[in-house]
Scaffold this motif. Structure first.
Motif, mmCIF file in Angstrom:
data_model
loop_
_atom_site.group_PDB
_atom_site.id
_atom_site.type_symbol
_atom_site.label_atom_id
_atom_site.label_comp_id
_atom_site.label_asym_id
_atom_site.label_seq_id
_atom_site.Cartn_x
_atom_site.Cartn_y
_atom_site.Cartn_z
ATOM 1 N N ASN A 104 7.459 57.368 2.488
ATOM 2 C CA ASN A 104 7.681 58.215 3.692
ATOM 3 C C ASN A 104 8.764 57.829 4.414
ATOM 4 O OD1 ASN A 104 5.268 59.908 3.885
ATOM 5 N ND2 ASN A 104 4.183 58.004 3.359
ATOM 6 N N ASN A 105 9.683 56.964 4.031
ATOM 7 C CA ASN A 105 10.855 56.452 4.885
ATOM 8 C C ASN A 105 10.449 56.006 6.111
ATOM 9 O OD1 ASN A 105 12.570 57.412 2.548
ATOM 10 N ND2 ASN A 105 12.384 59.518 3.398
ATOM 11 N N VAL A 106 9.824 55.150 6.412
ATOM 12 C CA VAL A 106 9.293 54.832 7.637
ATOM 13 C C VAL A 106 10.306 53.715 8.046
ATOM 14 C CG1 VAL A 106 7.454 53.395 8.879
ATOM 15 C CG2 VAL A 106 6.717 55.246 7.378
ATOM 16 N N ASP A 107 10.722 53.829 9.292
ATOM 17 C CA ASP A 107 11.457 52.748 9.861
ATOM 18 C C ASP A 107 10.867 51.578 10.631
ATOM 19 O OD1 ASP A 107 14.011 53.897 8.812
ATOM 20 O OD2 ASP A 107 13.629 55.760 10.368
ATOM 21 N N GLN A 108 9.815 52.230 11.129
ATOM 22 C CA GLN A 108 9.114 51.138 12.214
ATOM 23 C C GLN A 108 7.733 51.848 12.427
ATOM 24 O OE1 GLN A 108 10.737 51.274 16.302
ATOM 25 N NE2 GLN A 108 9.465 49.484 16.981
ATOM 26 N N ILE A 109 6.699 50.838 12.605
ATOM 27 C CA ILE A 109 5.406 50.738 12.860
ATOM 28 C C ILE A 109 4.929 50.729 14.247
ATOM 29 C CG2 ILE A 109 3.155 50.407 11.899
ATOM 30 C CD1 ILE A 109 4.238 49.503 9.476
ATOM 31 N N ILE A 110 4.186 51.498 14.720
ATOM 32 C CA ILE A 110 3.836 51.171 16.221
ATOM 33 C C ILE A 110 2.463 51.163 16.161
ATOM 34 C CG2 ILE A 110 3.937 52.032 18.578
ATOM 35 C CD1 ILE A 110 6.643 51.452 17.559
ATOM 36 N N TYR A 111 1.828 50.468 16.866
ATOM 37 C CA TYR A 111 0.245 50.169 16.816
ATOM 38 C C TYR A 111 -0.181 49.755 18.147
ATOM 39 C CZ TYR A 111 0.718 45.451 15.427
ATOM 40 O OH TYR A 111 1.025 44.133 15.180
ATOM 41 N N SER A 112 -1.499 49.884 18.633
ATOM 42 C CA SER A 112 -2.080 49.406 19.670
ATOM 43 C C SER A 112 -2.326 47.820 19.630
ATOM 44 C CB SER A 112 -3.308 50.078 20.065
ATOM 45 O OG SER A 112 -3.789 49.431 21.159
ATOM 46 N N LYS A 113 -1.773 46.966 20.266
ATOM 47 C CA LYS A 113 -2.309 45.639 20.509
ATOM 48 C C LYS A 113 -3.658 45.085 20.213
ATOM 49 C CE LYS A 113 1.083 43.125 22.685
ATOM 50 N NZ LYS A 113 1.552 42.225 23.690
ATOM 51 N N GLU A 114 -4.401 45.784 21.183
ATOM 52 C CA GLU A 114 -5.770 45.489 21.496
ATOM 53 C C GLU A 114 -6.949 46.521 20.765
ATOM 54 O OE1 GLU A 114 -4.394 47.902 24.469
ATOM 55 O OE2 GLU A 114 -3.712 45.983 24.386
ATOM 56 N N GLU A 115 -6.533 47.594 20.535
ATOM 57 C CA GLU A 115 -7.582 48.620 20.160
ATOM 58 C C GLU A 115 -7.632 48.595 18.497
ATOM 59 O OE1 GLU A 115 -7.999 53.465 19.911
ATOM 60 O OE2 GLU A 115 -6.162 52.520 21.269
ATOM 61 N N LYS A 116 -9.089 48.586 18.210
ATOM 62 C CA LYS A 116 -9.376 48.475 17.034
ATOM 63 C C LYS A 116 -9.915 49.956 16.593
ATOM 64 C CE LYS A 116 -13.116 46.634 13.827
ATOM 65 N NZ LYS A 116 -12.717 47.555 12.833
ATOM 66 N N LEU A 117 -9.460 50.646 15.546
ATOM 67 C CA LEU A 117 -9.516 51.816 15.255
ATOM 68 C C LEU A 117 -10.888 52.126 14.596
ATOM 69 C CD1 LEU A 117 -6.021 52.951 13.911
ATOM 70 C CD2 LEU A 117 -6.838 53.180 16.243
ATOM 71 N N GLU A 118 -11.491 53.060 14.823
ATOM 72 C CA GLU A 118 -12.902 53.334 14.213
ATOM 73 C C GLU A 118 -13.083 54.885 14.206
ATOM 74 O OE1 GLU A 118 -15.885 52.494 17.965
ATOM 75 O OE2 GLU A 118 -15.187 50.909 16.938
ATOM 76 N N SER A 119 -13.698 55.492 13.321
ATOM 77 C CA SER A 119 -13.844 56.748 12.897
ATOM 78 C C SER A 119 -15.397 57.405 12.508
ATOM 79 C CB SER A 119 -12.795 57.224 11.829
ATOM 80 O OG SER A 119 -12.893 58.703 11.810
ATOM 81 N N ILE A 120 -15.408 58.441 12.735
ATOM 82 C CA ILE A 120 -16.591 59.104 12.484
ATOM 83 C C ILE A 120 -16.773 59.519 11.217
ATOM 84 C CG2 ILE A 120 -17.364 59.601 14.899
ATOM 85 C CD1 ILE A 120 -16.361 62.367 14.451
ATOM 86 N N HIS A 121 -15.534 59.567 10.569
ATOM 87 C CA HIS A 121 -15.449 60.171 8.887
ATOM 88 C C HIS A 121 -15.545 58.862 8.062
ATOM 89 C CE1 HIS A 121 -13.695 63.495 11.071
ATOM 90 N NE2 HIS A 121 -12.821 62.845 11.705
ATOM 91 N N LYS A 122 -16.489 59.340 6.990
ATOM 92 C CA LYS A 122 -17.057 58.439 6.204
ATOM 93 C C LYS A 122 -15.970 57.865 5.369
ATOM 94 C CE LYS A 122 -21.548 60.064 6.245
ATOM 95 N NZ LYS A 122 -22.658 60.862 5.628
#
Length: 164
Positions: A104-122
């Protein structure tokens, strides 16, 4: 050439706060391409793999509020955002994740320092642990919220509740 930024997402409006914080702190006027990435567990059934469709997955996840929020951010930061898209990572290990980033030619990844991702999708899974383990240009941003509220998947109000 526009830089490509990958942001792990759980398709909640909260996960868009990471993009908003990044764009607010970005000082140069170069436009960026944004990829919202989520892990997706595929079935081992041959027929499911043959008819795998990103469009069908997005439609089944009912991401209307997320899409609306992305359009709001694109309009607000039209001088900084070139294009946004959603991609699904279907691998299981770090090497396949690195191949996903390179593909995907990604140059940089940005993510939340403290947030843990969770989803309602199985079928969804969090790719942030893979991000933290690999050696790739990445930035963890702090997202501060004014009020505590439940995680939102269908309302746009959390998008406007952070300090600027």
């Amino acid at each position: 050439m526009a830089q490509t930024i990958l942001i792990p997402t759980d398709f909640s409006i909260d996960s868009l706060q990471v993009l908003k914080e990044f764009l607010n702190k970005q000082e140069d006027n170069n436009k960026v391409n944004i990829i919202f990435a989520a892990g997706y567990t595929t079935s081992s059934s041959i027929s499911d793999l043959l008819f795998f469709s990103k469009h069908r997955i997005i439609k089944s996840m009912n991401l209307e509020a997320f899409d609306d929020a992305v359009k709001i951010i694109e309009n607000k930061y039209n001088n900084k955002v070139n294009v946004t898209k959603v991609e699904f990572f279907t691998g299981w290990n770090q090497r396949s994740f690195i191949n996903f980033l390179e593909g995907n030619n990604v140059d940089q990844i940005i993510y939340s320092k403290e947030e843990k991702l969770e989803s309602i999708h199985k079928t969804w899974f969090d790719i942030t642990p893979l991000v933290r383990k690999i050696k790739y240009k990445q930035t963890a941003v702090e997202v501060e919220y004014d009020i505590d509220y439940p995680r939102e998947y269908i309302a746009l109000s959390p998008l406007f509740s952070t300090r600027l």
